[in-house]
Design an enzyme around this catalytic site. Structure first.
Site, PDB file in Angstrom:
ATOM      1  N   LYS A   8       0.855  -1.203   0.000  1.00 29.93           N
ATOM      2  CA  LYS A   8       0.000   0.000   0.000  1.00 29.93           C
ATOM      3  C   LYS A   8       0.884   1.245   0.000  1.00 29.93           C
ATOM      4  CE  LYS A   8       0.996   1.227   4.393  1.00 29.93           C
ATOM      5  NZ  LYS A   8       1.756   2.405   4.770  1.00 29.93           N
ATOM      6  N   ASP A  68      -2.259  -1.140  10.080  1.00 26.78           N
ATOM      7  CA  ASP A  68      -2.589  -1.092   8.650  1.00 26.78           C
ATOM      8  C   ASP A  68      -3.396  -2.307   8.185  1.00 26.78           C
ATOM      9  OD1 ASP A  68      -1.161   1.241   8.200  1.00 26.78           O
ATOM     10  OD2 ASP A  68       0.701   0.176   7.714  1.00 26.78           O
TER      11      ASP A  68
HETATM   12  O1  C5P Z   1       0.191  -1.015  14.720  1.00 25.23           O
HETATM   13  P1  C5P Z   1       1.598  -1.265  14.296  1.00 25.23           P
HETATM   14  O2  C5P Z   1       2.230  -2.409  15.046  1.00 25.23           O
HETATM   15  O3  C5P Z   1       1.757  -1.396  12.822  1.00 25.23           O
HETATM   16  O4  C5P Z   1       2.394   0.033  14.694  1.00 25.23           O
HETATM   17  C1  C5P Z   1       3.792   0.091  14.725  1.00 25.23           C
HETATM   18  C2  C5P Z   1       4.204   1.280  15.539  1.00 25.23           C
HETATM   19  O5  C5P Z   1       3.828   2.484  14.867  1.00 25.23           O
HETATM   20  C3  C5P Z   1       3.527   1.361  16.889  1.00 25.23           C
HETATM   21  O6  C5P Z   1       4.253   0.630  17.853  1.00 25.23           O
HETATM   22  C4  C5P Z   1       3.545   2.845  17.170  1.00 25.23           C
HETATM   23  O7  C5P Z   1       4.814   3.234  17.654  1.00 25.23           O
HETATM   24  C5  C5P Z   1       3.396   3.464  15.791  1.00 25.23           C
HETATM   25  N1  C5P Z   1       2.001   3.825  15.470  1.00 25.23           N
HETATM   26  C6  C5P Z   1       1.413   4.897  16.132  1.00 25.23           C
HETATM   27  N2  C5P Z   1       0.118   5.235  15.832  1.00 25.23           N
HETATM   28  C7  C5P Z   1      -0.580   4.552  14.906  1.00 25.23           C
HETATM   29  C8  C5P Z   1       0.018   3.474  14.220  1.00 25.23           C
HETATM   30  C9  C5P Z   1       1.304   3.132  14.529  1.00 25.23           C
HETATM   31  O8  C5P Z   1       2.042   5.524  16.974  1.00 25.23           O
HETATM   32  N3  C5P Z   1      -1.834   4.925  14.638  1.00 25.23           N
END
Ligand code: C5P
Length: 301
Positions: free
Chosen positions: A15, A146
């Protein structure tokens, strides 16, 4: 013989975030987002087979994909996705997964999330779970921010932490959506998403129109309008930390891309082109010094 399949092949599309607005920090440590997310034709491929053994993953890499960045496969999102499905639906079978990796790892293209989304969709079909997509999206949110958007597919507006996903265009805009062509480039750097988010400081976002303007341009098939509406709140932080990413963006601009943006939290950048022929021309101008690929967006589910 019953007609039950024992194996399925699923494409996991990368994406890009055409807009990525950070609206503030949340009390759970995540950030409140508003982002127009579009899948593209660059994809990993997963061959998922049912087994009676423990879930297992093997990975093959396309040229240019640095598999050393994938880490210990035991903790890979793909295996976590299999275990989540087993647990949630009480399924005793396991799954063996062969992952053919083409999406750069740690590249801001949602590769790991796309693989997890493909596992959820693939297993739901293989195990004949007859499960609504919304339930899979809610499960996917447990694996990564995502994942729900990638399970939904097509162009979406993603909000909240990433768990609120709306298809675009809204029902009032009924024009059929055209794919756009773009070049994705990656300077061979891996960006840590948590580190990049941590460095972000609230700034000027609050313009309510970034994602709205983007939606209108997408609906009108207006590539120049899309190029003009590109926006990513993390770009300043990433460019300041990684000069090689700034340089990759400059190379895309100098080669003639209409608009250039950091994808997600990096390290990939992408540049819009007028059409496939224009993309091929720019790709030739870029030469082989910078890893890049010409792709089109996949706006419709
Ligand atoms: O959700 P995911 O594991 O993909 O997110 C990775 C990192 O990105 C999280 O640990 C966080 O630090 C950051 N993040 C965030 N806010 C979001 C998505 C991701 O701070 N909405």
């Amino acid at each position: 013989m019953n007609g039950r399949r024992t194996s399925i092949t699923v494409a996991a599309r990368a994406k890009i975030n055409l807009t990525l607005e950070i609206l503030g920090k949340r009390s759970d440590g995540y950030h409140e987002l508003r982002s127009v997310v579009m899948p593209v034709s660059l994809c990993d491929r997963l061959v998922i087979s049912t087994t009676q053994a423990e879930p297992a993953l093997s990975v093959l890499g396309a040229p240019g994909v640095d598999l050393s960045q994938i880490g210990d496969t035991k903790h890979n999102l793909v295996l976590r996705a299999v275990k989540l499905m087993q647990h949630h639906f009480g399924v005793k079978s396991g799954a063996r997964i062969q992952l053919h990796k083409r999406i750069p790892i740690g590249g801001g293209l949602g590769g790991g999330s796309a693989d997890a989304a493909a596992v959820l969709l693939g297993l739901a079909e293989l195990w004949q779970l007859n499960c609504p997509r919304a339930e899979l999206m809610a499960l996917g949110a447990q694996l990564g921010s995502d994942v729900p958007a990638l399970i939904h597919g097509g162009v979406v507006l993603m909000e909240g932490r990433g768990e609120r996903v709306k298809p675009l265009p809204p029902a009032s805009l009924t024009t059929s959506l055209e794919p756009f062509w773009l070049i994705i480039a990656n300077p061979g750097i891996v960006c840590s998403t948590p580190k990049i988010f941590k460095k972000w400081r609230a700034g000027l976002t609050n313009g309510p129109n970034f994602s709205h303007n983007m939606t209108l341009s997408i609906c009108n098939g207006d590539v120049a309008g899309v190029a003009g509406a590109l926006y990513n709140d993390l770009q300043g932080v990433v460019f300041a930390c990684y000069p090689a990413i700034t340089m990759a963006a400059e190379q895309l601009r100098a080669a003639g891309c209409l608009g250039v943006l950091l994808s997600g939290s990096g390290a990939s950048v992408f540049g819009l082109v007028r059409d496939q022929a224009h993309g091929n021309e720019i790709s030739q101008n870029l030469g082989s010094g910078l890893w890049h690929v010409l792709v089109h967006t996949c706006p419709v589910v």
